[in-house]
Design an enzyme around this catalytic site. Sequence first.
Site: not given
Length: 174
Positions: A11, A7, A52, A80, A9, A50, A48
Amino acid sequence: MLTLVIGGAASGKSAYAESLCLRAPLPRTYLATMQVWDAECAARVAKHRAMRAEKQFTTVECPLHLDRVALPRRGTVLLEDLGNLVANELYDPDGAGAETAAAILRGIDKMLLQCDNLIVVSNEVFSGGADYAGDTDRYLRALAAVNNAAAARADRVVRVVCGIPVYYKGSEGP
């Protein structure tokens, strides 16, 4: 099972990929490709991690050399993202350079042997209509090679547009 989520940016591709992970069996591993350059990046990574952790992800940092990663356990893996990984491999002095696409694809193949579900997020950056030269063209070609080969290997390919998933291969399923 390999799922490729692409996708543009903002998206909604990352949120959608994460939602697929949350419906898949535990354990969950997040392969993070962002390189930490400064304190601002470090703070973003900590935030991020924390977020996750609350969702039962174990984070594995992987800014380079996906093919060298040994996963801590099977289950579901969220990679990612390919856009960062391609840039890192192309431009970092310790990266794969001209062999970027092949190195990343070897890594994807290795991940598939180590997990039950691999969900890979990538960027759709090919519809700008501009004619790029130099490093930008080199980057786009490498990312296109990785995206195309990953899509060919994938059981599911989904493009997220304005937060709406559109399946090109496979179906949403469980």
